[in-house]
Enzyme design. Structure first.
Site, PDB file in Angstrom:
ATOM      1  N   LYS A  78     -61.133  35.175  51.811  1.00  0.00           N
ATOM      2  CA  LYS A  78     -61.179  34.441  50.537  1.00  0.00           C
ATOM      3  C   LYS A  78     -62.079  33.227  50.708  1.00  0.00           C
ATOM      4  O   LYS A  78     -62.007  32.528  51.737  1.00  0.00           O
ATOM      5  CB  LYS A  78     -59.751  34.027  50.140  1.00  0.00           C
ATOM      6  CG  LYS A  78     -59.642  33.420  48.747  1.00  0.00           C
ATOM      7  CD  LYS A  78     -58.171  33.156  48.374  1.00  0.00           C
ATOM      8  CE  LYS A  78     -58.015  32.592  46.978  1.00  0.00           C
ATOM      9  NZ  LYS A  78     -56.593  32.349  46.603  1.00  0.00           N
ATOM     10  N   SER A 103     -55.120  34.228  42.050  1.00  0.00           N
ATOM     11  CA  SER A 103     -56.488  33.790  42.196  1.00  0.00           C
ATOM     12  C   SER A 103     -57.269  34.563  43.264  1.00  0.00           C
ATOM     13  O   SER A 103     -58.496  34.508  43.265  1.00  0.00           O
ATOM     14  CB  SER A 103     -56.515  32.299  42.553  1.00  0.00           C
ATOM     15  OG  SER A 103     -55.957  32.088  43.833  1.00  0.00           O
ATOM     16  N   SER A 119     -50.796  33.934  44.072  1.00  0.00           N
ATOM     17  CA  SER A 119     -52.198  34.357  44.151  1.00  0.00           C
ATOM     18  C   SER A 119     -52.511  35.472  45.136  1.00  0.00           C
ATOM     19  O   SER A 119     -53.622  35.994  45.123  1.00  0.00           O
ATOM     20  CB  SER A 119     -53.088  33.164  44.486  1.00  0.00           C
ATOM     21  OG  SER A 119     -53.390  32.481  43.308  1.00  0.00           O
TER      22      SER A 119
END
Ligand code: GLN
Length: 487
Positions: free
Chosen positions: A80, A155, A179
């Site tokens: 990420k 997210s 997330s």
């Protein structure tokens, strides 16, 4: 090569050891796949080809020398883009960090590198991990591999989409209010948030430090368990990291669950649930019963307050954490300022997107002297009350099950104008962050449009082994995880 990319991480690891494929070939295949399909998906902000191939080469050298390989060595992974990897950009999908190059490795990243796991790229996310649909990225949207018109969840949408589309076998995400679990559920894969403190947050761009936790994405429970083994452990650079030995979760995956008590969270299976999600939960209940577990209904009466509590605490913490992005030390600085104050204001006005600004303002308000007691202090007290609900329930049951989300992936653009509707997407996930407990989302079927449904399981703090055990048993009782997005 698509065939090998479709295999689980553990299978890929075995194929490497058996010399069916070399690590360089496997990493190249992953990079090629990203290059050929990611224009449609938008899962990556950047590729880290050189680092990945360098790591893969080291794996091949070890194999050639007959040396033992560390866990998951050679298996391509997406990181990420809010975690530092030396020499790569860490943008947090924000304009303010668009050109920021990581000066050091996050501890989780370092552990990946130590285990010779090739990091193929930096995965797209909602700006500073604020969002539930990945539509808040300053650069581009991520599309759901099962249906490109739908959101992947957020997210960590890029991480989830990359694993679901077999661009990578593994990914890391961060979970502050859901997330990791929400995108895992929307993309039909496994996503897990560990106990708060299990994985070091050093080198993760902070959103809400008392809630943030890094965790694994994978297509199987065994892969997720293995990846958590790699990244967890005490770190002196993170004062909230727990001084506990690293566990082997894979050893207990197949333990008998006969006699275990599983609580179904009443508040999360009542109204507002999509019909197919309801059915999937009933199916999960039946599965666990047939595996010998005892199912009871339990109540978390204060769960209804969790979104309110979260949006005060998380925004308060983010308003403080994001104060450092002021044009002085990191990232973007405006070209157009006559004095220092104007430099701060313009830099932040130009650099942050609308959702990030909204949260900084909300959080600053909640922390301001006139309102601190009414909002921030009250929310802190209520966090304790929610945590106590869990403690009370865990005195009666081993684990809790609930949907990860009341609905499956929604259409791109359908909630962007309504922040409250977007915030409500996290109703089932946020409380695990408030209580600091481990929680996972695993594939649990499909809705009538073929979109994946996620089953969420939660267990008491530091009982990851039990969480993975229950997840594995469910996974093996079905073949949902074998169905892959057709992209
Ligand atoms: N969707 C939640 C939010 O927007 C959670 C985000 C997260 O876990 N990083 O804050």
């Amino acid at each position: 090569m698509l065939e090998i990319l479709k295999k689980s991480a553990m299978e890929q690891s075995r194929a490497l050891k058996n010399k069916e494929v070399s690590a360089v070939e496997l990493t190249k295949a992953s990079l090629e796949r990203i290059k050929s399909i990611d224009e449609k998906l938008g899962a990556f902000n950047s590729l880290t080809e050189e680092t990945a191939l360098e790591t893969a080469k080291k794996v091949d050298e070890k194999i050639a020398a007959g040396e033992e390989l560390p866990l998951l060595a050679g298996v391509p992974l997406a990181l990420k883009d809010n975690m530092n990897l030396i020499g790569s950009k860490t943008t947090a999908s924000s304009k303010i960090l668009e050109n920021f190059v990581s000066p050091y490795n996050a501890t989780a990243t370092q552990k990946l590198l130590d285990n010779l796991i090739p990091i193929v790229g930096k995965a797209n996310l909602d700006e500073f991990a604020m969002g539930s649909s990945n539509e808040n990225s300053a650069f581009k949207k991520v599309h759901n591999p099962w249906n490109l018109n739908k959101v992947p969840g957020g997210s960590s949408g890029g991480s989830a989409a990359s694993v679901a589309s077999c661009e990578a076998a593994l990914a890391l995400g961060s979970d502050t209010g859901g997330s990791i679990r929400l995108p895992a559920s929307f993309c039909g894969i496994v996503g897990m948030k560990p106990t708060y403190g299990k994985v070091s947050r050093y080198g993760l761009i902070a959103f809400a430090s008392s809630l943030d936790q890094i965790g694994p994405f994978a297509r199987t429970v065994e892969d997720a368990a293995a990846l958590l083994e790699v990244i967890s452990g005490y770190d002196k650079h993170d004062s909230t990291s727990l001084k506990l030995p690293v566990e082997n979760y894979r050893n207990s995956l197949n333990n008998d669950i006969k006699g275990m008590k599983i609580g179904v969270v009443k508040e999360l299976v009542q109204e507002g649930l999509a019909e197919d999600v309801q059915k999937a939960i009933q199916n999960a209940i039946n599965t666990y019963k047939s595996l010998g577990a005892e199912i009871v209904e339990v109540s978390l009466p204060n769960l209804k307050h969790s979104i309110g509590i979260y949006y005060i605490l998380a925004t308060a913490e983010c308003s403080s954490n994001l104060a450092r992005f002021d044009g002085v030390k990191y990232g973007h600085r405006t070209d157009d300022a006559k004095n220092l104050l104007e430099m701060y204001c313009k830099t932040r006005a130009e650099g942050f997107g609308p959702e990030v600004k909204r949260r900084i303002m909300l959080g600053t308000y909640a922390l301001s002297s006139g309102y601190y007691d009414a909002y921030y202090k009250k929310a802190l007290q209520m966090r304790k009350v929610v945590t106590e609900d869990f403690l009370r329930v865990f005195a009666q049951v081993d684990a809790l099950i609930a949907p990860t989300c009341p609905n499956t992936a929604f259409d791109l653009g359908s909630k962007t104008e309504d922040p409250l509707a977007m915030y409500l997407t996290d109703i089932a996930t946020i409380s695990a962050n408030l209580a600091g407990i481990p929680a996972i989302s695993i594939p649990a079927g499909f809705d009538k449009d073929g979109m994946p449904i996620g089953l969420q399981i939660m267990t008491p703090q530091l009982t990851e082994a039990k969480l993975f055990n229950l997840s594995y048993k469910f996974e093996q009782a079905h073949d949902y995880y074998k169905q892959l997005a057709n992209i």
